[in-house]
Design a protein around this motif. Sequence first.
Motif, short mmCIF file in Angstrom:
data_model
loop_
_atom_site.label_atom_id
_atom_site.label_comp_id
_atom_site.label_asym_id
_atom_site.label_seq_id
_atom_site.Cartn_x
_atom_site.Cartn_y
_atom_site.Cartn_z
N THR A 1 0.84 -1.18 0.00
CA THR A 1 0.00 0.00 0.00
C THR A 1 0.89 1.24 0.00
OG1 THR A 1 -1.65 -1.19 1.28
CG2 THR A 1 -1.85 1.19 1.22
N ARG A 2 0.84 1.99 -1.08
CA ARG A 2 1.68 3.17 -1.24
C ARG A 2 3.16 2.85 -1.02
NH1 ARG A 2 -0.93 8.06 -0.85
NH2 ARG A 2 1.04 8.88 -1.65
N GLY A 3 3.53 1.56 -1.17
CA GLY A 3 4.93 1.18 -1.18
C GLY A 3 5.65 1.19 0.14
N VAL A 4 4.95 1.30 1.29
CA VAL A 4 5.64 1.45 2.57
C VAL A 4 4.96 0.62 3.66
CG1 VAL A 4 6.55 3.07 4.27
CG2 VAL A 4 6.13 3.84 1.92
N LEU A 5 5.77 -0.14 4.41
CA LEU A 5 5.34 -0.79 5.64
C LEU A 5 6.26 -0.34 6.77
CD1 LEU A 5 4.82 -4.52 4.55
CD2 LEU A 5 3.07 -2.75 4.71
N CYS A 6 5.71 -0.22 7.98
CA CYS A 6 6.54 0.12 9.13
C CYS A 6 6.21 -0.84 10.27
CB CYS A 6 6.28 1.56 9.58
SG CYS A 6 7.37 2.11 10.93
N ALA A 7 7.24 -1.51 10.78
CA ALA A 7 7.08 -2.33 11.99
C ALA A 7 7.22 -1.42 13.19
CB ALA A 7 8.13 -3.43 12.02
N MET A 8 6.27 -1.53 14.12
CA MET A 8 6.26 -0.64 15.28
C MET A 8 6.08 -1.45 16.56
SD MET A 8 4.03 2.54 13.73
CE MET A 8 5.12 3.80 14.38
N ARG A 9 6.58 -0.91 17.63
CA ARG A 9 6.49 -1.59 18.92
C ARG A 9 5.07 -1.50 19.45
NH1 ARG A 9 9.74 0.04 24.47
NH2 ARG A 9 8.81 -1.58 25.78
N ARG A 10 4.56 -2.63 19.91
CA ARG A 10 3.23 -2.66 20.51
C ARG A 10 3.29 -2.01 21.89
NH1 ARG A 10 -1.48 -5.46 19.90
NH2 ARG A 10 -0.63 -6.42 18.01
N PRO A 11 2.38 -1.09 22.19
CA PRO A 11 2.43 -0.42 23.50
C PRO A 11 1.99 -1.33 24.62
CG PRO A 11 0.45 0.23 22.31
CD PRO A 11 1.27 -0.61 21.35
N GLU A 12 2.34 -0.97 25.84
CA GLU A 12 1.88 -1.72 27.00
C GLU A 12 0.37 -1.58 27.13
OE1 GLU A 12 3.87 -0.76 30.59
OE2 GLU A 12 5.89 -0.94 29.74
N GLU A 13 -0.26 -2.65 27.60
CA GLU A 13 -1.71 -2.62 27.79
C GLU A 13 -2.08 -1.63 28.89
OE1 GLU A 13 -5.13 -5.72 29.30
OE2 GLU A 13 -3.61 -6.46 27.88
N ARG A 14 -3.09 -0.83 28.63
CA ARG A 14 -3.52 0.20 29.58
C ARG A 14 -4.66 -0.33 30.46
NH1 ARG A 14 -4.43 5.60 26.14
NH2 ARG A 14 -4.55 6.50 28.24
N ARG A 15 -4.82 0.26 31.62
CA ARG A 15 -5.89 -0.11 32.53
C ARG A 15 -7.20 0.54 32.08
NH1 ARG A 15 -5.31 2.35 37.02
NH2 ARG A 15 -6.49 0.89 38.35
N VAL A 16 -8.29 -0.15 32.29
CA VAL A 16 -9.61 0.39 31.92
C VAL A 16 -9.85 1.71 32.63
CG1 VAL A 16 -12.10 -0.01 32.08
CG2 VAL A 16 -10.57 -1.88 31.42
N GLU A 17 -9.49 1.79 33.90
CA GLU A 17 -9.70 3.01 34.67
C GLU A 17 -8.96 4.19 34.06
OE1 GLU A 17 -10.32 -0.52 37.26
OE2 GLU A 17 -8.78 0.13 35.83
N GLU A 18 -7.77 3.95 33.57
CA GLU A 18 -6.98 5.02 32.97
C GLU A 18 -7.61 5.49 31.66
OE1 GLU A 18 -2.68 5.56 30.67
OE2 GLU A 18 -3.16 3.68 31.70
N VAL A 19 -8.00 4.55 30.81
CA VAL A 19 -8.56 4.90 29.51
C VAL A 19 -9.89 5.65 29.65
CG1 VAL A 19 -9.60 3.88 27.43
CG2 VAL A 19 -7.40 3.05 28.27
N CYS A 20 -10.65 5.31 30.67
CA CYS A 20 -12.00 5.88 30.84
C CYS A 20 -12.07 7.03 31.84
CB CYS A 20 -12.97 4.79 31.27
SG CYS A 20 -13.22 3.49 30.05
N SER A 21 -10.95 7.47 32.35
CA SER A 21 -10.96 8.41 33.46
C SER A 21 -11.72 9.70 33.15
CB SER A 21 -9.53 8.74 33.90
OG SER A 21 -8.82 9.36 32.83
N LYS A 22 -11.59 10.20 31.95
CA LYS A 22 -12.26 11.45 31.59
C LYS A 22 -13.32 11.26 30.50
CE LYS A 22 -8.22 14.26 32.78
NZ LYS A 22 -7.21 15.26 32.29
N ALA A 23 -13.63 10.04 30.21
CA ALA A 23 -14.54 9.74 29.10
C ALA A 23 -16.00 9.95 29.50
CB ALA A 23 -14.34 8.30 28.63
N ARG A 24 -16.78 10.42 28.53
CA ARG A 24 -18.23 10.54 28.72
C ARG A 24 -18.98 9.57 27.79
NH1 ARG A 24 -20.20 16.58 28.47
NH2 ARG A 24 -22.11 15.50 29.16
N ARG A 25 -18.37 9.25 26.67
CA ARG A 25 -18.96 8.30 25.73
C ARG A 25 -17.91 7.24 25.38
NH1 ARG A 25 -22.75 10.30 27.45
NH2 ARG A 25 -24.56 11.23 26.39
N VAL A 26 -18.25 6.00 25.66
CA VAL A 26 -17.33 4.88 25.45
C VAL A 26 -18.01 3.85 24.56
CG1 VAL A 26 -16.22 2.91 26.58
CG2 VAL A 26 -16.09 5.17 27.62
N ALA A 27 -17.27 3.31 23.61
CA ALA A 27 -17.75 2.18 22.80
C ALA A 27 -17.17 0.89 23.37
CB ALA A 27 -17.33 2.35 21.35
#
Length: 286
Positions: free
Chosen positions: A118-144
């Motif tokens: 796709t457009r001639g480019v691939l990039c291998a990237m480091r997978r981030p550490e898994e985040r806690r649900v509480e952290e991800v949702c701390s300021k959220a009002r709408r969550v899927a």
Amino acid sequence: MEIIRIESLQDPRVQMFTTLTEAQLRNRLEPLKGIFIAESPKVIAVALQAGYQPIAMLCEKKHIEGDARDVITMADGAWQQTADGAWQQTADGDGGEAFPVYTGSRELLAQLTGYTLTRGVLCAMRRPEERRVEEVCSKARRVAVIHGVVDTTNIGAIFRSAAALGIDAVLLTRDSCDPLNRRAVRVSMGSVFLVPWTWIDNLGQLQTLRFRTAAMALSEDSISLDNPVLKQEERLAIILGTEGDGLPQHTIAGADYVVRIPMAHGVDSLNVAAASAVAFWELRVE
């Protein structure tokens, strides 16, 4: 930057792009060694700007000074591989060894990846550490909440709609497709890097975090998506299931609301990706 020309399909330096399965890339047993693949300069740039850590690129030669020039510049020299195979940022930020950009003929690279790049480019990237649900949702009002959706195209499309239509975070049950799956990333156009997300093991956490839950399902006691009570909720989690089986009955029974999208012409339901876009727009915080 170090440009390395690949002449052989068996070159071990590019196995991350060619022979590793999605499960092997993810590396559940050793998360610090887990990687994912991003495609196209635009998507790679979104990932880099969001703080994702590049490891190497695979690129047609013509794109090195063309479409890929900016993302190569962004990625160059920031990360190095440790003796145990993990990737980490160097203290002085110069990356130690030069950032590798592997290249070869268009025909060879198409064979390496199984399709024309796709457009001639691939990039291998480091997978981030898994985040806690509480952290991800701390300021959220709408969550899927994505429950058991395994189709990569649907995952990517849901994330794209979530980013565009004001969803603050996405949670996925463990039986759902990985958002960093190569195709899911591509379909999302990089939106998986824009919306905070993580895995959720117990939907009961949503109640603890003061979310009311809306299960998208066809049910006799369901309410219409445009019911004003839904938009009045301060914190709302929208739960989406598979197109075929839908949500498990216990999930529907445990939700605060069961919600349907009004249909016409005898159509009973929408694809989950389409349904998510409709729900996100209707239930957005204004």
